[in-house]
Design a protein around this motif. Structure first.
Motif: not given
Length: 256
Positions: A209-224
């Motif tokens: 839900s929080e990721g959808k509010k971000q400019p790129f549509g998701r939170l960062l993941k550990a892989d990033d």
């Protein structure tokens, strides 16, 4: 660049675990895993061994300087000098200018600043003597720019870590040891999940839900950040040092 020795703190989960896994996929065969949770740490070590890596799991309380030094020395005993250090361990305890306790302040600085400092200090002589260059990467935070009021001491630790990054990069530049920091944005990790659900009372699907509010549509993941670490430690980044990189989808210093 095969057969490098990669030293990763906070390697039992989250960003540290992802960093170790991505270096192994990139072909680095000697992986040193350092963390406090021995059960999770040994699980990661076994899984990397099953994929052909030579691993060393070092259980350590990084708030203890002697544990930091011991972890480096154990790595050097097994593999020789370290080629890449990724300081991923960190605490995110809450506190503002009014309610931060001495214990909270000291715990944050012990793990987020002092541990990285003395890991680097202990490892550098061997790295310099080996004359192979090397890379140090510190996982910092976008909150190093200031941060919200309830994360004041945490933000201060990351600002300090960024100063250490630039100072050390300048100190060892003629040894061809490159030093960087990653200002990490909001990242979905097991530790962040526990904080958001248990401390802030968010539902289990908070990251979606929080990721959808971000400019790129998701939170960062550990892989990033793990992929960025592999890049910074590669020949593709050979002419970079002293960089503090914002890995974030919001632009620091601007207004929406």
């Amino acid at each position: 660049m095969p057969n490098r020795t990669i030293f990763v703190t906070g390697a039992s989960q989250g960003v540290g675990e992802a960093v170790a896994r991505h270096f192994s996929v990139a072909g680095d065969s000697n992986i040193v895993l350092v963390a406090r949770d021995s059960v999770r740490l040994n699980r990661v070590a076994r899984e990397l061994q099953d994929k052909g890596c030579e691993t060393l799991a070092v259980q350590a309380d990084l708030s203890n300087v002697e544990d930091c030094r011991r972890a480096v020395k154990e790595a050097e005993t097994k593999f020789g000098s370290i080629d890449v250090i990724c300081n991923c361990a960190g605490l995110t305890l809450r506190g503002d200018i009014f309610n931060t306790t001495v214990d909270t302040f000291d715990s944050l600085f012990a793990v987020n600043v002092r541990a990285s400092f003395f890991v680097i200090q202990t490892a550098l002589p061997g790295m310099i003597a080996a004359k192979r260059g090397g890379v140090v990467i510190n996982i910092s935070s976008m909150l190093s720019y200031g941060g919200p009021s309830f994360l004041l001491p945490y933000a201060a630790t990351k600002a300090a870590l960024n100063v250490i990054t630039k100072n050390v990069a300048n100190t060892v530049k003629f040894e061809r040891i490159r030093v960087h920091a990653i200002n990490l944005g909001w990242t979905d990790t097991p530790a962040e999940h526990e904080t958001q659900t248990k401390v802030h009372g968010l539902p289990e699907d908070w990251a979606t839900s929080e990721g959808k509010k971000q400019p790129f549509g998701r939170l960062l993941k550990a892989d990033d950040p793990a992929k960025l670490c592999v890049f910074l430690a590669s020949d593709n980044a050979a002419m970079m040092t002293g960089c503090v990189i914002d890995q974030e989808q919001w632009v620091a210093g601007t207004l929406s």
